[in-house]
Design a protein around this motif. Structure first.
Motif, mmCIF file in Angstrom:
data_model
loop_
_atom_site.group_PDB
_atom_site.id
_atom_site.type_symbol
_atom_site.label_atom_id
_atom_site.label_comp_id
_atom_site.label_asym_id
_atom_site.label_seq_id
_atom_site.Cartn_x
_atom_site.Cartn_y
_atom_site.Cartn_z
ATOM 1 N N LEU A 1 0.872 -1.178 0.000
ATOM 2 C CA LEU A 1 0.000 0.000 0.000
ATOM 3 C C LEU A 1 0.908 1.227 0.000
ATOM 4 O O LEU A 1 1.530 1.539 1.016
ATOM 5 C CB LEU A 1 -0.905 -0.029 1.238
ATOM 6 C CG LEU A 1 -1.678 -1.345 1.459
ATOM 7 C CD1 LEU A 1 -2.281 -1.392 2.866
ATOM 8 C CD2 LEU A 1 -2.751 -1.524 0.392
ATOM 9 N N ASP B 1 0.421 4.450 -0.147
ATOM 10 C CA ASP B 1 0.092 5.634 0.645
ATOM 11 C C ASP B 1 -1.228 5.397 1.370
ATOM 12 O O ASP B 1 -1.830 4.334 1.245
ATOM 13 C CB ASP B 1 -0.001 6.881 -0.251
ATOM 14 C CG ASP B 1 -0.898 6.633 -1.459
ATOM 15 O OD1 ASP B 1 -1.730 5.694 -1.404
ATOM 16 O OD2 ASP B 1 -0.773 7.361 -2.455
ATOM 17 N N GLU B 2 -1.663 6.414 2.106
ATOM 18 C CA GLU B 2 -2.878 6.244 2.897
ATOM 19 C C GLU B 2 -4.074 5.927 1.995
ATOM 20 O O GLU B 2 -4.984 5.204 2.414
ATOM 21 C CB GLU B 2 -3.150 7.490 3.733
ATOM 22 C CG GLU B 2 -4.417 7.301 4.548
ATOM 23 C CD GLU B 2 -4.489 8.106 5.827
ATOM 24 O OE1 GLU B 2 -3.711 9.061 5.972
ATOM 25 O OE2 GLU B 2 -5.345 7.750 6.658
ATOM 26 N N THR C 1 -4.303 2.271 1.612
ATOM 27 C CA THR C 1 -4.885 1.646 2.810
ATOM 28 C C THR C 1 -6.401 1.823 2.803
ATOM 29 O O THR C 1 -7.152 0.891 3.116
ATOM 30 C CB THR C 1 -4.277 2.278 4.082
ATOM 31 O OG1 THR C 1 -2.857 2.064 4.040
ATOM 32 C CG2 THR C 1 -4.848 1.659 5.337
ATOM 33 N N GLY D 1 1.022 3.130 14.469
ATOM 34 C CA GLY D 1 1.221 3.883 13.248
ATOM 35 C C GLY D 1 1.277 3.033 11.998
ATOM 36 O O GLY D 1 1.500 3.546 10.895
ATOM 37 N N ALA D 2 1.057 1.733 12.142
ATOM 38 C CA ALA D 2 1.113 0.847 10.969
ATOM 39 C C ALA D 2 -0.093 1.036 10.057
ATOM 40 O O ALA D 2 -0.020 0.728 8.860
ATOM 41 C CB ALA D 2 1.200 -0.610 11.421
ATOM 42 N N GLY D 3 -1.193 1.536 10.614
ATOM 43 C CA GLY D 3 -2.377 1.786 9.788
ATOM 44 C C GLY D 3 -3.596 0.951 10.147
ATOM 45 O O GLY D 3 -4.555 0.871 9.367
ATOM 46 N N LYS D 4 -3.594 0.368 11.333
ATOM 47 C CA LYS D 4 -4.726 -0.472 11.749
ATOM 48 C C LYS D 4 -6.013 0.348 11.842
ATOM 49 O O LYS D 4 -7.071 -0.069 11.363
ATOM 50 C CB LYS D 4 -4.417 -1.124 13.116
ATOM 51 C CG LYS D 4 -3.144 -1.974 13.114
ATOM 52 C CD LYS D 4 -2.862 -2.606 14.471
ATOM 53 C CE LYS D 4 -2.535 -1.639 15.589
ATOM 54 N NZ LYS D 4 -1.307 -0.835 15.364
ATOM 55 N N THR D 5 -5.908 1.510 12.465
ATOM 56 C CA THR D 5 -7.103 2.352 12.595
ATOM 57 C C THR D 5 -7.492 2.947 11.245
ATOM 58 O O THR D 5 -8.683 3.029 10.915
ATOM 59 C CB THR D 5 -6.863 3.466 13.634
ATOM 60 O OG1 THR D 5 -6.550 2.845 14.893
ATOM 61 C CG2 THR D 5 -8.092 4.332 13.812
ATOM 62 N N ALA D 6 -6.508 3.340 10.454
ATOM 63 C CA ALA D 6 -6.799 3.896 9.127
ATOM 64 C C ALA D 6 -7.567 2.880 8.278
ATOM 65 O O ALA D 6 -8.537 3.233 7.584
ATOM 66 C CB ALA D 6 -5.494 4.304 8.432
ATOM 67 N N GLU E 1 -7.756 -4.322 17.309
ATOM 68 C CA GLU E 1 -6.365 -3.870 17.340
ATOM 69 C C GLU E 1 -5.738 -4.365 18.640
ATOM 70 O O GLU E 1 -6.370 -4.339 19.677
ATOM 71 C CB GLU E 1 -6.288 -2.336 17.286
ATOM 72 C CG GLU E 1 -6.900 -1.751 16.031
ATOM 73 C CD GLU E 1 -6.657 -0.247 15.894
ATOM 74 O OE1 GLU E 1 -5.581 0.239 16.275
ATOM 75 O OE2 GLU E 1 -7.571 0.441 15.392
ATOM 76 N N SER F 1 8.035 4.290 2.464
ATOM 77 C CA SER F 1 7.083 5.314 2.899
ATOM 78 C C SER F 1 5.662 4.766 2.892
ATOM 79 O O SER F 1 4.707 5.482 3.182
ATOM 80 C CB SER F 1 7.194 6.538 1.990
ATOM 81 O OG SER F 1 6.907 6.157 0.660
ATOM 82 N N GLY F 2 5.510 3.484 2.540
ATOM 83 C CA GLY F 2 4.181 2.876 2.502
ATOM 84 C C GLY F 2 4.046 1.760 3.526
ATOM 85 O O GLY F 2 4.700 1.762 4.567
ATOM 86 N N ARG F 3 3.157 0.819 3.224
ATOM 87 C CA ARG F 3 2.909 -0.297 4.135
ATOM 88 C C ARG F 3 2.802 -1.596 3.344
ATOM 89 O O ARG F 3 2.191 -1.619 2.272
ATOM 90 C CB ARG F 3 1.572 -0.106 4.882
ATOM 91 C CG ARG F 3 1.416 1.214 5.620
ATOM 92 C CD ARG F 3 2.292 1.270 6.856
ATOM 93 N NE ARG F 3 2.046 2.493 7.633
ATOM 94 C CZ ARG F 3 2.738 3.619 7.485
ATOM 95 N NH1 ARG F 3 3.708 3.691 6.600
ATOM 96 N NH2 ARG F 3 2.471 4.668 8.237
HETATM 97 N N1 LIG Z 1 -0.196 2.836 3.080
HETATM 98 C C1 LIG Z 1 0.234 3.869 3.807
HETATM 99 N N2 LIG Z 1 1.374 4.509 3.491
HETATM 100 C C2 LIG Z 1 1.825 5.542 4.243
HETATM 101 N N3 LIG Z 1 1.188 6.033 5.333
HETATM 102 C C3 LIG Z 1 0.048 5.414 5.703
HETATM 103 C C4 LIG Z 1 -0.480 4.321 4.968
HETATM 104 N N4 LIG Z 1 -1.625 3.924 5.574
HETATM 105 C C5 LIG Z 1 -1.795 4.725 6.642
HETATM 106 N N5 LIG Z 1 -0.794 5.626 6.719
HETATM 107 C C6 LIG Z 1 -0.560 6.623 7.779
HETATM 108 O O1 LIG Z 1 -0.018 5.944 8.887
HETATM 109 C C7 LIG Z 1 -0.660 6.358 10.085
HETATM 110 C C8 LIG Z 1 -1.437 5.188 10.625
HETATM 111 O O2 LIG Z 1 -2.005 5.543 11.822
HETATM 112 P P1 LIG Z 1 -3.063 4.606 12.509
HETATM 113 O O3 LIG Z 1 -4.033 4.093 11.513
HETATM 114 O O4 LIG Z 1 -3.602 5.354 13.672
HETATM 115 O O5 LIG Z 1 -2.119 3.400 12.987
HETATM 116 P P2 LIG Z 1 -2.389 2.277 14.075
HETATM 117 O O6 LIG Z 1 -3.865 2.209 14.350
HETATM 118 O O7 LIG Z 1 -1.850 1.023 13.455
HETATM 119 O O8 LIG Z 1 -1.595 2.682 15.288
HETATM 120 C C9 LIG Z 1 -1.554 7.529 9.716
HETATM 121 O O9 LIG Z 1 -0.830 8.717 9.940
HETATM 122 C C10 LIG Z 1 -1.821 7.322 8.230
HETATM 123 O O10 LIG Z 1 -1.970 8.525 7.539
#
Ligand SMILES: Nc1ncnc2c1ncn2[C@@H]1O[C@H](COP(=O)(O)OP(=O)(O)O)[C@@H](O)[C@H]1O
Ligand SMILES: [Mg+2]
Length: 161
Positions: free
Chosen positions: A8, A10-11, A14, A38-43, A112, A135-137
């Motif tokens: 992924l 960028d956001e 996700t 910060g891995a993107g679980k909530t996103a 989570e 810079s991604g996931r």
């Molecule tokens: N594929 C991605 N590439 C780069 N940044 C991402 C990606 N997906 C989400 N993000 C960013 O990473 C962060 C994820 O935060 P969050 O979802 O709160 O993480 P978690 O719940 O895992 O702690 C946010 O700042 C979001 O903008």
């Protein structure tokens, strides 16, 4: 499909996966989300809930530990319960809060930090692993039941390469 892997960038990537997962969801599923802060679980969960029809903000329920949403799953009204167990002190807290009752075969439960409720958390149908990669996931979906396998078979996701 036994296994799904993708990158992924960028956001938005996700968010697209969250929406795709929302369309593939089946009632009664439990999903464990793995990955560092910060891995993107909530996103991912936020995009899933919005695609399922929730209007309004989705925050990680860091202090309440769980947050229910009334949305649509597989076209029918359903509850999705979002857990963030990061701040849970002990597995007993999970039991005392009555969280096990949310895993009732109808609700979709998204968790989570499932390791915080080790031993008391009902088993998942699907594992989601998110890891920072450049810079991604990187993301990996791994089914662990027939329901989870059906969900993956329904998943239609073409990453933006
Ligand atoms: N594929 C991605 N590439 C780069 N940044 C991402 C990606 N997906 C989400 N993000 C960013 O990473 C962060 C994820 O935060 P969050 O979802 O709160 O993480 P978690 O719940 O895992 O702690 C946010 O700042 C979001 O903008
Ligand atoms: Mg989170």
């Amino acid at each position: 499909m036994q296994h799904f892997k993708s990158h992924l960038h960028d956001e938005a990537g996700t968010a697209a996966l969250g929406a795709a997962l929302s369309r593939a969801l089946l009632p009664g599923m439990a999903i464990y989300l793995h990955g560092d802060l910060g891995a993107g679980k909530t996103a991912l969960t936020r995009a899933l809930l919005h695609a399922a029809g929730h209007v309004g903000p989705v925050k990680s329920p860091t202090y309440t530990l769980s947050e229910p949403y009334r949305v649509k799953v597989d076209g029918k009204p359903a509850n999705v319960v979002h857990f963030d167990l990061y701040r849970m002190g002990s597995p007993e807290e999970f039991l005392d809060a009555g969280f096990r009752e949310d895993f009732n075969g109808e609700n979709v439960c998204i968790v989570e930090w499932p390791e915080k409720a080790d031993g008391v958390l009902p088993p998942p149908d699907l594992h989601v692993f998110l890891t920072v990669a450049g810079s991604g996931r990187d993301v990996e979906l791994q089914p662990s039941s027939a329901l989870g396998t059906s969900c993956l078979q329904r998943l239609q996701f073409a990453p933006n390469l």
